[in-house]
Each structure stands twice: as structure tokens, then as C-alpha cells.
Design a protein around this motif. Structure first.
Motif, PDB file in Angstrom:
ATOM      1  N   VAL A   1       0.851  -1.197   0.000  1.00 41.23           N
ATOM      2  CA  VAL A   1       0.000   0.000   0.000  1.00 41.23           C
ATOM      3  C   VAL A   1       0.882   1.240   0.000  1.00 41.23           C
ATOM      4  N   ILE A   2       1.888   1.248   0.863  1.00 42.71           N
ATOM      5  CA  ILE A   2       2.783   2.401   0.936  1.00 42.71           C
ATOM      6  C   ILE A   2       3.631   2.507  -0.323  1.00 42.71           C
ATOM      7  N   ARG A   3       4.140   1.384  -0.818  1.00 44.16           N
ATOM      8  CA  ARG A   3       4.936   1.424  -2.049  1.00 44.16           C
ATOM      9  C   ARG A   3       4.098   1.960  -3.213  1.00 44.16           C
ATOM     10  N   HIS A   4       2.832   1.549  -3.265  1.00 47.30           N
ATOM     11  CA  HIS A   4       1.948   2.034  -4.326  1.00 47.30           C
ATOM     12  C   HIS A   4       1.763   3.543  -4.229  1.00 47.30           C
ATOM     13  N   LEU A   5       1.496   4.043  -3.039  1.00 47.73           N
ATOM     14  CA  LEU A   5       1.267   5.473  -2.866  1.00 47.73           C
ATOM     15  C   LEU A   5       2.520   6.284  -3.181  1.00 47.73           C
ATOM     16  N   VAL A   6       3.679   5.781  -2.756  1.00 51.67           N
ATOM     17  CA  VAL A   6       4.939   6.473  -3.031  1.00 51.67           C
ATOM     18  C   VAL A   6       5.196   6.528  -4.536  1.00 51.67           C
ATOM     19  N   GLY A   7       4.837   5.448  -5.250  1.00 52.38           N
ATOM     20  CA  GLY A   7       5.048   5.426  -6.685  1.00 52.38           C
ATOM     21  C   GLY A   7       3.999   6.197  -7.471  1.00 52.38           C
ATOM     22  N   GLN A   8       2.811   6.343  -6.897  1.00 53.65           N
ATOM     23  CA  GLN A   8       1.692   6.946  -7.626  1.00 53.65           C
ATOM     24  C   GLN A   8       1.612   8.458  -7.433  1.00 53.65           C
ATOM     25  N   TYR A   9       2.121   8.950  -6.300  1.00 49.20           N
ATOM     26  CA  TYR A   9       2.018  10.368  -5.986  1.00 49.20           C
ATOM     27  C   TYR A   9       3.407  10.972  -5.757  1.00 49.20           C
ATOM     28  N   GLU A  10       3.449  12.292  -5.794  1.00 49.25           N
ATOM     29  CA  GLU A  10       4.708  12.986  -5.493  1.00 49.25           C
ATOM     30  C   GLU A  10       5.077  12.702  -4.030  1.00 49.25           C
ATOM     31  N   SER A  11       6.243  12.119  -3.823  1.00 49.19           N
ATOM     32  CA  SER A  11       6.640  11.684  -2.479  1.00 49.19           C
ATOM     33  C   SER A  11       8.116  12.004  -2.237  1.00 49.19           C
ATOM     34  N   ARG A  12       8.443  12.184  -0.980  1.00 48.31           N
ATOM     35  CA  ARG A  12       9.849  12.387  -0.631  1.00 48.31           C
ATOM     36  C   ARG A  12      10.121  11.818   0.758  1.00 48.31           C
ATOM     37  N   GLU A  13      11.327  11.310   0.927  1.00 50.95           N
ATOM     38  CA  GLU A  13      11.752  10.814   2.232  1.00 50.95           C
ATOM     39  C   GLU A  13      12.037  12.003   3.142  1.00 50.95           C
ATOM     40  N   ILE A  14      11.480  11.962   4.341  1.00 53.37           N
ATOM     41  CA  ILE A  14      11.644  13.112   5.233  1.00 53.37           C
ATOM     42  C   ILE A  14      12.290  12.755   6.571  1.00 53.37           C
ATOM     43  N   ARG A  15      12.189  11.508   7.003  1.00 52.27           N
ATOM     44  CA  ARG A  15      12.788  11.095   8.268  1.00 52.27           C
ATOM     45  C   ARG A  15      13.234   9.648   8.158  1.00 52.27           C
ATOM     46  N   HIS A  16      14.171   9.267   9.040  1.00 51.04           N
ATOM     47  CA  HIS A  16      14.598   7.871   9.156  1.00 51.04           C
ATOM     48  C   HIS A  16      14.814   7.547  10.629  1.00 51.04           C
ATOM     49  N   ILE A  17      14.701   6.279  10.946  1.00 49.77           N
ATOM     50  CA  ILE A  17      15.106   5.780  12.261  1.00 49.77           C
ATOM     51  C   ILE A  17      16.275   4.839  12.033  1.00 49.77           C
ATOM     52  N   SER A  18      17.352   5.086  12.714  1.00 45.33           N
ATOM     53  CA  SER A  18      18.554   4.266  12.554  1.00 45.33           C
ATOM     54  C   SER A  18      18.257   2.814  12.899  1.00 45.33           C
TER      55      SER A  18
ATOM     56  N   ASN B   1      27.774  -1.023  -2.329  1.00 48.18           N
ATOM     57  CA  ASN B   1      27.166  -0.345  -1.191  1.00 48.18           C
ATOM     58  C   ASN B   1      26.356  -1.338  -0.370  1.00 48.18           C
ATOM     59  N   LEU B   2      26.425  -1.194   0.948  1.00 50.31           N
ATOM     60  CA  LEU B   2      25.600  -1.980   1.845  1.00 50.31           C
ATOM     61  C   LEU B   2      24.342  -1.188   2.199  1.00 50.31           C
ATOM     62  N   ILE B   3      23.191  -1.807   1.989  1.00 48.37           N
ATOM     63  CA  ILE B   3      21.917  -1.194   2.344  1.00 48.37           C
ATOM     64  C   ILE B   3      21.423  -1.866   3.610  1.00 48.37           C
ATOM     65  N   TRP B   4      21.387  -1.118   4.703  1.00 42.90           N
ATOM     66  CA  TRP B   4      20.995  -1.663   5.992  1.00 42.90           C
ATOM     67  C   TRP B   4      19.488  -1.509   6.195  1.00 42.90           C
ATOM     68  N   PRO B   5      18.869  -2.431   6.924  1.00 43.60           N
ATOM     69  CA  PRO B   5      17.430  -2.271   7.213  1.00 43.60           C
ATOM     70  C   PRO B   5      17.201  -0.996   8.007  1.00 43.60           C
ATOM     71  N   GLN B   6      16.197  -0.250   7.630  1.00 42.17           N
ATOM     72  CA  GLN B   6      15.910   0.989   8.338  1.00 42.17           C
ATOM     73  C   GLN B   6      14.443   1.348   8.200  1.00 42.17           C
ATOM     74  N   THR B   7      14.023   2.289   9.010  1.00 40.74           N
ATOM     75  CA  THR B   7      12.669   2.830   8.945  1.00 40.74           C
ATOM     76  C   THR B   7      12.698   4.120   8.142  1.00 40.74           C
ATOM     77  N   THR B   8      11.791   4.229   7.190  1.00 44.48           N
ATOM     78  CA  THR B   8      11.707   5.429   6.363  1.00 44.48           C
ATOM     79  C   THR B   8      10.321   6.050   6.499  1.00 44.48           C
ATOM     80  N   PHE B   9      10.311   7.370   6.641  1.00 44.02           N
ATOM     81  CA  PHE B   9       9.068   8.138   6.680  1.00 44.02           C
ATOM     82  C   PHE B   9       8.967   8.954   5.392  1.00 44.02           C
ATOM     83  N   TYR B  10       7.784   8.897   4.761  1.00 41.64           N
ATOM     84  CA  TYR B  10       7.544   9.634   3.522  1.00 41.64           C
ATOM     85  C   TYR B  10       6.490  10.713   3.728  1.00 41.64           C
ATOM     86  N   ASP B  11       6.676  11.809   3.009  1.00 43.18           N
ATOM     87  CA  ASP B  11       5.635  12.822   2.867  1.00 43.18           C
ATOM     88  C   ASP B  11       5.044  12.630   1.477  1.00 43.18           C
ATOM     89  N   ILE B  12       3.767  12.237   1.411  1.00 46.91           N
ATOM     90  CA  ILE B  12       3.097  11.935   0.151  1.00 46.91           C
ATOM     91  C   ILE B  12       2.058  13.020  -0.122  1.00 46.91           C
TER      92      ILE B  12
END
Length: 266
Positions: free
Chosen positions: A18-35, A57-68
Motif C-alpha cells: 500500500v505504501i509502495r503504491h502510494l509512493v510510486g503513484q504520488y509525489e513523495s519524498r523521504e523526510i525522516r529515518h530511524i537508525s 554499497n551496503l543497504i541496511w534495514p531501516q525505517t523510512t518516513f515519507y511525505d506523500i
């Protein structure tokens, strides 16, 4: 703010998609992360190797907050992450601190779970608002995941909150289920009063159902099982519909049935 978590709470990725769909369908940007540090067991949620422009590059698991951006003056925040392995109370406190910083007025957690339900009927949806079970089966008692813990923490901190769960047929395996994602997206739209652009979710949902039907037709034992699930589903829908009738309507149905039986005996 909506929140969904990969793992135990995300059967067939229906909730996080659901979130991936919304991020792809609307103008979205990453605004916060939790380490990720302190919250994950890297033998369970492993980092990923990614090669780009000749560099590793190593991509570590993290929490991402989006503004959609849904409309010029309407925004939706979204939180997506693998379910943490450790320190859930701290993790929820950190998540809600970000929600408060963003002036969020409502937290909605999304989840999907495997269940005994047929793919030929609308996928069961459970929507709870605080202590009130508004739609779906009777209240759940048992083990919970991070969405429920975040929901309870949001209530404790005074946020308006709700939880939405869709059930996925367990006999179809773990492939992505667009029908489940579409069900949650539509319920979310009803909740916040917004008609989301569903993009290609409907066509993907139809394809998912068609593939499931082919699988069932090729297996007599599975076909019998699905037939049983359909019968149970239809009985429950009928019972729910009758239970929703008020006393006068129910009494009228009884009188009509009694009159019919008397006429049969004459």
C-alpha cells in the motif's frame, strides 16, 4: 500517518505494498529515518549488497518516513520498515515522537495475515478503532506484532488511531497479492475520505484471482477445500446481514416465515 511493517504482519506484502503504491503513484519524498542500530538482528533482517556506478554499497534495514502529496493542500505521511527484532517500546516512542513533530493527528496501522478464506470472495477486512471492533470478526486475542504495539502506544499518547487488517488465502502461498493491497487501499480511502488512484492494482488483482482459479481447477482436493470455504463465507455473510437487521425487521421476517409454513400446511 499510515504505518506498515515487513515480516510477520505482512502476508504476501499486501500491507507494505500500500505504501509502495502510494509512493510510486504520488509525489513523495523521504523526510525522516530511524537508525537500524539496536533494533535489528542482522541474521534475521540482513543488510543487502547493492552495486551502482562501479561501487559496492551496503543497504541496511531501516525505517523510512515519507511525505506523500495527495492534492495541493493535502498530505499523507507514511512509515515503512522491516519489523524490528528488539526494543519495541523504544522504537514506538521514537516513531510517535516523529509523528508528533510532523503534527500528525491520526495513526493508522496496516497489516495482512494468512487465513482460511476463499479467493473467489471479497477478502475479509478487519477495521478496529480503539477498543471498538468496527468491522470484521470478533476481537482478537493472541500474539501480536509491531503494528498492534504501535497502535496501543499511539492510544496511550492520545493519538486518534485505527488498525486495518486484510486476510489472504493461505492456500495460495506467499506471492504478492494485489487484491489484498487494493482492499486495504480502498478501506484507507474510505477512512480518510479520499479516492486514491489505484493505478494498475485492479488489473493485477484480476490476474491474481485468475491464476488462483486455474490452480484450483487443476486440483480436485483444493477445489473441494475452496468450495467449503465459500460455503462458510456465504453463511457468515448471511448471518451478519440478518444480525444487522433491527428488531422490527427481524420480527417481520419471522411472521412471514410462519405465514409461509401455515400456507404450506393448508
Amino acid at each position: 500517518m499510515i504505518a506498515a511493517f515487513e515480516g510477520w504482519n505482512d502476508a504476501c506484502q499486501a500491507a507494505t505494498n500500500v505504501i509502495r503504491h502510494l509512493v510510486g503513484q504520488y509525489e513523495s519524498r523521504e523526510i525522516r529515518h530511524i537508525s537500524c542500530d539496536g533494533y535489528y538482528d542482522y541474521q534475521v533482517a540482513r543488510p543487502m549488497m547493492c552495486h551502482a556506478a562501479g561501487y559496492a554499497n551496503l543497504i541496511w534495514p531501516q525505517t523510512t518516513f515519507y511525505d506523500i502529496t495527495l492534492a495541493p493542500h493535502r498530505h499523507l505521511y507514511a512509515q515503512i520498515a522491516p519489523e524490528p527484532n528488539y526494543r519495541w517500546r523504544n522504537y514506538c516512542s521514537e516513531s510517535l515522537a516523529i509523528a508528533e513533530e510532523l503534527d500528525v493527528n491520526q495513526i493508522i496501522t496496516l497489516g495482512s495475515m494468512f487465513s482460511d478464506c476463499p479467493h473467489t470472495r471479497p477478502l475479509p477486512l478487519s477495521v478496529s478503532d480503539g477498543a471498538c471492533q468496527c468491522e470484521g470478526d470478533r476481537e482478537y486475542n493472541g500474539p501480536v506484532g509491531i503494528p498492534t504495539v504501535l497502535d496501543v502506544a499511539a492510544a496511550d499518547q492520545g493519538f486518534s488511531h485505527a488498525s486495518m487488517w486484510v486476510s489472504i488465502p493461505q492456500y495460495l502461498g506467499s506471492d504478492e497479492c494485489a487484491a489484498g493491497t487494493l482492499r486495504l487501499l480502498q478501506a484507507l480511502g474510505d477512512r480518510i475520505g479520499f479516492a486514491f488512484d489505484t493505478g494498475d492494482l485492479q488489473s493485477k488483482s484480476d490476474h491474481w484471482k485468475a491464476q488462483a482459479s486455474i490452480l484450483v481447477r487443476c486440483n480436485d482436493q483444493l477445489a473441494d477445500y475452496v468450495g467449503h470455504l465459500e460455503h462458510e463465507y456465504d453463511l457468515k455473510q448471511k448471518a451478519d446481514a440478518e444480525a444487522s437487521l433491527g428488531a422490527p425487521q427481524a420480527e417481520q421476517l419471522v411472521k412471514e416465515a410462519e405465514a409461509f409454513l401455515r400456507n404450506m400446511g393448508e
